[in-house]
Design an enzyme around this catalytic site. Structure first.
Site, PDB file in Angstrom:
ATOM      1  N   GLU A  46      -2.741  -9.812 -21.436  1.00  0.00           N
ATOM      2  CA  GLU A  46      -3.899  -8.509 -20.432  1.00  0.00           C
ATOM      3  C   GLU A  46      -5.175  -7.854 -21.924  1.00  0.00           C
ATOM      4  OE1 GLU A  46      -4.033  -6.986 -17.675  1.00  0.00           O
ATOM      5  OE2 GLU A  46      -5.517  -6.010 -19.121  1.00  0.00           O
TER       6      GLU A  46
ATOM      7  N   ILE B 270      -1.316  -0.599   1.041  1.00  0.00           N
ATOM      8  CA  ILE B 270      -0.744  -1.157   1.719  1.00  0.00           C
ATOM      9  C   ILE B 270       0.371  -2.319   2.173  1.00  0.00           C
ATOM     10  CG2 ILE B 270      -1.447  -1.606   4.456  1.00  0.00           C
ATOM     11  CD1 ILE B 270      -2.134   1.396   3.712  1.00  0.00           C
TER      12      ILE B 270
ATOM     13  N   HIS C 143       0.917  -4.963   4.307  1.00  0.00           N
ATOM     14  CA  HIS C 143       0.533  -5.492   5.536  1.00  0.00           C
ATOM     15  C   HIS C 143       1.016  -6.048   6.268  1.00  0.00           C
ATOM     16  CE1 HIS C 143      -4.096  -4.186   5.474  1.00  0.00           C
ATOM     17  NE2 HIS C 143      -3.372  -4.966   3.777  1.00  0.00           N
TER      18      HIS C 143
ATOM     19  N   CYS D 169       4.116  18.595 -18.173  1.00  0.00           N
ATOM     20  CA  CYS D 169       3.248  19.480 -16.765  1.00  0.00           C
ATOM     21  C   CYS D 169       3.919  20.169 -15.974  1.00  0.00           C
ATOM     22  CB  CYS D 169       2.865  17.734 -15.713  1.00  0.00           C
ATOM     23  SG  CYS D 169       1.731  17.533 -14.559  1.00  0.00           S
TER      24      CYS D 169
ATOM     25  N   CYS E  85       2.652  20.999 -12.880  1.00  0.00           N
ATOM     26  CA  CYS E  85       2.463  20.585 -11.526  1.00  0.00           C
ATOM     27  C   CYS E  85       3.307  19.866 -10.914  1.00  0.00           C
ATOM     28  CB  CYS E  85       0.396  20.131 -10.963  1.00  0.00           C
ATOM     29  SG  CYS E  85      -0.679  20.882 -11.657  1.00  0.00           S
TER      30      CYS E  85
END
Lengths: 478, 420
Positions: free
Chosen positions: A31, A47, A49, A399, A401
């Site tokens: 990669e 999505i 599909h 974190c 949030c």
């Protein structure tokens, strides 16, 4: 010598890697970026599909429907966010009904038997926030939503657990055909492999063209999106498409698998690969067209905007085949939409192709279950108490949030893939993904990464190669 | 389950002053919960001076100002817990918090919300372009430079002229960076006048009013920004674009009170301030939960945070002892903000709880020159003060005195407004 080298660790490369980890062969994934799933995989609609859209008889239709059906099991085994929320394809006018009918028939031909058309009154019940101008819609119960980058991470981690090697920051700069194997050059050294699976996404033409006389050309098509706060994630329950056009499936409005609201994408052919800059016109178009579908678009709750690329070729079809003039080079090119949905089924096919060529034994130790611990944010009070007792780092919230603890960040850094960038940690733990966008936690994350990886804080990057957050100590330039 | 009389969420300037206020008012069992490894909050990274002119009549740096309060906390023996993150507060004042020792459960007599505020990030602006490294909120950069001693870049553009952006323009200049410009969308600055003079003018840093950043360029590192002038509707004017090369873009585009915990306790928030809707005692709609400092409304000066928060502490103490009239009786006079006044804090006043006066804080929505700030009791104008200039960047005050209420018994509304 590896049996197989997979070039590219996007969703396709990751799915193929996991499939091949079921065989007793040596597989490596090469990669170019510092993490998996950072190209086309990172920025798309997420999505799954149903399969009504692709032309019957095409590879797109075949692998879409096959892939779609695999998601429930895979999400359970690999623990990535997936939900079968159903899709709607909306029409604004009575005269569009024949087009909905046509899509429905196409879907039936592709093997989707539960499609139906719903009219305005029913739609009001189904989706109260749809625009008043919506006349009717095709209802696709099989449609789903998935976090594409988390899915790529899940497949890659499970592959690594089962013995596949991953080389990150390792762009394949050249490939030579030797006698019975390939020699791949990367900045991290040379790799020998009997078979290459070309899953390089928008760069898959370049990989093919290094070896084959049958040249391919990827024409990247960009898509811009706006991501909206989780407080608005319930605006619609279904993924809401407009009737498709020649340029794609149009602007959709959808909840994401993570609970946000996503609108987009635009569709524009671009000259330059890797150009994921958003534009004023593009973002304007996203907002304008999304307003056609729903009563209100909460623009004051936009968290971020981004642009992704579709790796398309002019064939408008998947290429899943061995290069005719290069035995051992398996090309997976032009895997644009519905490529994410199709990915697990494409991986099955590649598995068969490899098995034919290598006739491998089964990997006896293969474990299909990805081993991860539940995030602190999803634990009950008792589970949290137990977790902190076991490892006090669970009591250290980094974190605020997204309520991510130091223990989870360290676990991500020690996970099967050797990642150390802020974005990689964000994608694995959600640290920095919330409403303050890492204003609070970035310094804490830099400290943890530097300490855990034994590097200087100025060496910590946002996303690998040259994206260092801090450049030097104060007063160095004076 | 720990039992605490007054639990204070946050150990920044608001929380420290609130704790001192509660203890002075006679409550022994006070506890401060702080998520960082030290008390003092954001003051620790504000190493510039200008703090304390009202409170101490001298000019202190942020850490010095914080130290004065921390020393008092130590002298008074007020307990605090560091590295402790509050995860949840319920409306019956049960607090859940986590630290490396475990999960804490606290039953509080009164809760004082003092969590401060956060900065608006890039995403909220939806600026087109790439998503490179080098784009930070001004406060994040301030943390990098002042607390950790590292530079995020050398060629800087600041978007937004809030106070932290102005302070950081000067700070980065001191550290050898070149600050190319400060870009402000509005025709006026959102920061204090003194900061524009002392942080920009003194160093020749241009302030471009009615301008915005229309595109972010470069990958993986920021290479530059396109800046354009905007029209009266704040839309970029074609043809005015200018490209400014830079490796760092700091955003100083607004602060948002950090009220996620307040929401978990059903505290009612104002759409305008982003903070709780409070009465004259700084008590929220949930009885016994008080709010003060930047989590209530964003202040310009820490001195006013301290003053307000100390009062919140005293009021919480009175509440714990059952000494004040509760919300439930109604009896509150509503404050209305009209004609250029964006909001008031408090939002209601119960005259029975007013000893001698109430300081009503407010902000205006634009720059006003040579106008009058008036206060109406019902339809009667009670006060009218001439003001040479009013700007959105500076918090304003009107004082409502006890005797005014005596003059208008039964009054239902008080209106704060700007007039010719």
């Amino acid at each position: 010598m590896y049996d197989v080298a997979i070039v590219g660790a996007g969703i396709i490369g990751a799915c193929v890697a996991r499939k091949l980890s079921g065989y007793a062969i040596k597989t490596v994934v090469i990669e170019k970026d510092s993490d998996v799933g950072t190209g086309c995989t990172r920025a798309n609609s997420g999505i799954v599909h149903g399969g009504y859209d692709a032309k019957p008889g095409s590879l797109k239709a075949k692998y879409n429907v096959l892939g779609q059906k695999m998601y429930d099991r895979l999400a359970k085994e690999l623990r990535f966010p997936f939900k079968r929320n159903g899709s709607l394809v909306i029409a604004f006018d009575e005269k569009d009904i024949p087009r909905l009918e046509q899509l429905k028939e196409q879907g039936v031909e592709n093997g989707l038997l539960d499609l139906r058309i719903a009219h305005k009154d029913e739609l009001k019940e189904l989706e109260p926030n749809l625009s008043e101008n919506v006349y009717a819609a095709l209802v696709v119960p099989a449609g789903g939503i998935v976090s594409p980058y988390e899915m790529a991470i899940a497949f890659a981690e499970n592959a690594a657990q089962n013995g596949v090697e991953f080389m990150l920051d390792s762009e394949a700069t050249s490939i030579d055909k030797k006698d019975g194997y390939f020699l791949i050059s990367t900045p991290k050294g040379k790799v020998e492999a009997r078979i290459i699976v070309n899953a390089a996404g928008e760069h898959s033409d370049e990989i093919n063209n290094m070896l084959s006389e049958h040249k391919l050309k990827i024409i990247p098509r960009s898509g811009e999106y706006c991501l909206i706060d989780r407080t608005e994630g319930g605006l619609v329950k279904h993924t809401v498409f407009q009737l498709p056009t020649k340029m794609g499936k149009g602007i959709l409005v959808t909840p994401t698998a993570e609970g946000n609201l996503l609108i987009g994408p635009t569709s524009a052919d671009i000259e330059e690969k890797g150009n994921t800059a958003t534009t004023m016109q593009g973002l304007g178009e996203v907002l304008e067209k999304a307003r056609l579908s729903v009563k209100r678009v909460p623009i004051n709750k936009i968290i971020t905007s981004f642009c992704g690329l579709r790796p398309r070729t002019e064939l408008d079809e998947f290429i899943i085949e061995e290069a005719k003039d290069v035995p051992g080079l398996i090309n997976l090119c032009g895997i644009e939409s519905p490529g994410l949905t199709a990915a697990p089924a494409i991986a099955e096919e590649v598995g068969r192709m490899i098995a034919e060529r290598l006739n491998p034994a089964e990997n006896k130790g293969f474990d299909p279950i990805r081993k991860i611990t539940a995030p602190f944010r999803d634990m009950t009070g008792d589970e949290r108490r137990a977790a902190i007792k076991e490892n006090p780092d669970y009591g250290h919230i980094i974190c605020r949030c997204e309520t991510v603890t130091k223990a989870e960040i360290i676990a991500a850094l020690r996970s099967p893939l050797p990642v150390r960038s802020l974005d990689a940690i964000k994608r694995r733990t959600r640290a920095g993904m919330g409403r303050c966008q890492a204003g609070f936690c970035s310094m804490r994350l830099l400290d943890i990464i530097a300490e855990e990886c034994g590097i200087s804080i100025t060496d910590v990057t946002k996303s690998g190669g040259g994206s260092n957050i801090l450049i030097e100590r104060n007063k160095t330039s004076i | 389950m720990m039992k605490i009389d007054v639990a204070i969420i946050g150990g920044g300037p608001a929380g420290l002053a609130a704790a001192i206020g509660a203890r002075r008012a006679g409550i022994q069992n006070v506890l401060i919960l702080e998520r960082e490894a030290y008390l003092g909050g954001i003051l620790n990274q504000c190493i510039h001076n200008g703090f304390g002119l009202h409170t101490f009549k001298e000019e202190l740096t942020g850490p010095e100002y914080a130290e004065r309060y921390v020393l008092q906390i130590e002298e008074m023996g007020i307990p605090y817990m560091l590295n402790t993150m509050v995860l949840n507060i319920t409306r019956d004042k049960k607090i859940t918090a986590a630290n490396s020792g475990g999960l804490l459960e606290i039953e509080a007599g009164a809760v004082i919300l003092a969590m401060g505020c956060r900065e608006r990030p890039r995403g909220a602006l939806n600026i087109p372009g790439t998503r490179p490294v080098g784009v930070y909120t001004a406060g994040t950069a301030q943390k990098y430079v002042n607390l950790d001693g590292y530079m995020p870049g050398k060629e800087v553009v600041v978007l937004g002229s809030g106070d932290i952006g102005l302070i950081m323009a000067r700070r980065l200049t001191f550290e050898g960076a070149k600050v190319r410009a400060v870009i402000e969308l509005m025709p006026y600055s959102g920061g204090l006048k003194r900061n524009i003079v002392q942080c920009l003018d003194d160093y020749g840093i241009p302030l471009k009013l009615s301008h915005t950043v229309t595109e972010i360029k470069g990958a993986p590192r920021l290479a530059g920004v396109t800046v354009a002038q905007v029209d009266e509707n704040r839309k970029p004017i074609p043809g005015t674009e200018e490209y400014i090369p830079c490796d760092t873009l700091l955003l100083s585009v607004g602060l948002i009170p950090e009220n996620e915990l307040s929401k978990s306790a059903d505290v009612l928030l104002s759409d305008i301030t982003g903070g709780a809707v409070v009465n004259e005692r700084l008590e929220t709609n949930v009885e016994g939960i008080f709010s003060c400092g930047n989590v209530l409304h964003v202040h310009d000066l820490v001195d006013f945070v301290s003053e307000e928060s100390e009062r919140a502490g005293e009021n919480a103490a009175q509440y714990v002892r059952g000494e004040h009239l509760s919300n439930k009786d109604g009896g509150g006079v509503r404050l209305l903000a009209t004609n250029g006044v964006r909001y008031t804090v408090p939002f209601t006043i119960d005259p029975r709880n007013v000893k001698d006066k109430v300081d009503v804080r407010f902000r205006v929505d634009n720059v006003y020159r040579d106008k009058y700030v008036s206060v109406y009791f019902g339809d009667e104008r009670e006060q009218r003060r001439r003001r040479m200039i009013l700007t959105p960047g500076e918090m304003e005050t009107v004082v409502i005195k006890k005797e005014m209420f005596l003059k208008y018994p039964g009054v239902k509304t008080i209106t704060v407004t700007i007039e010719e």
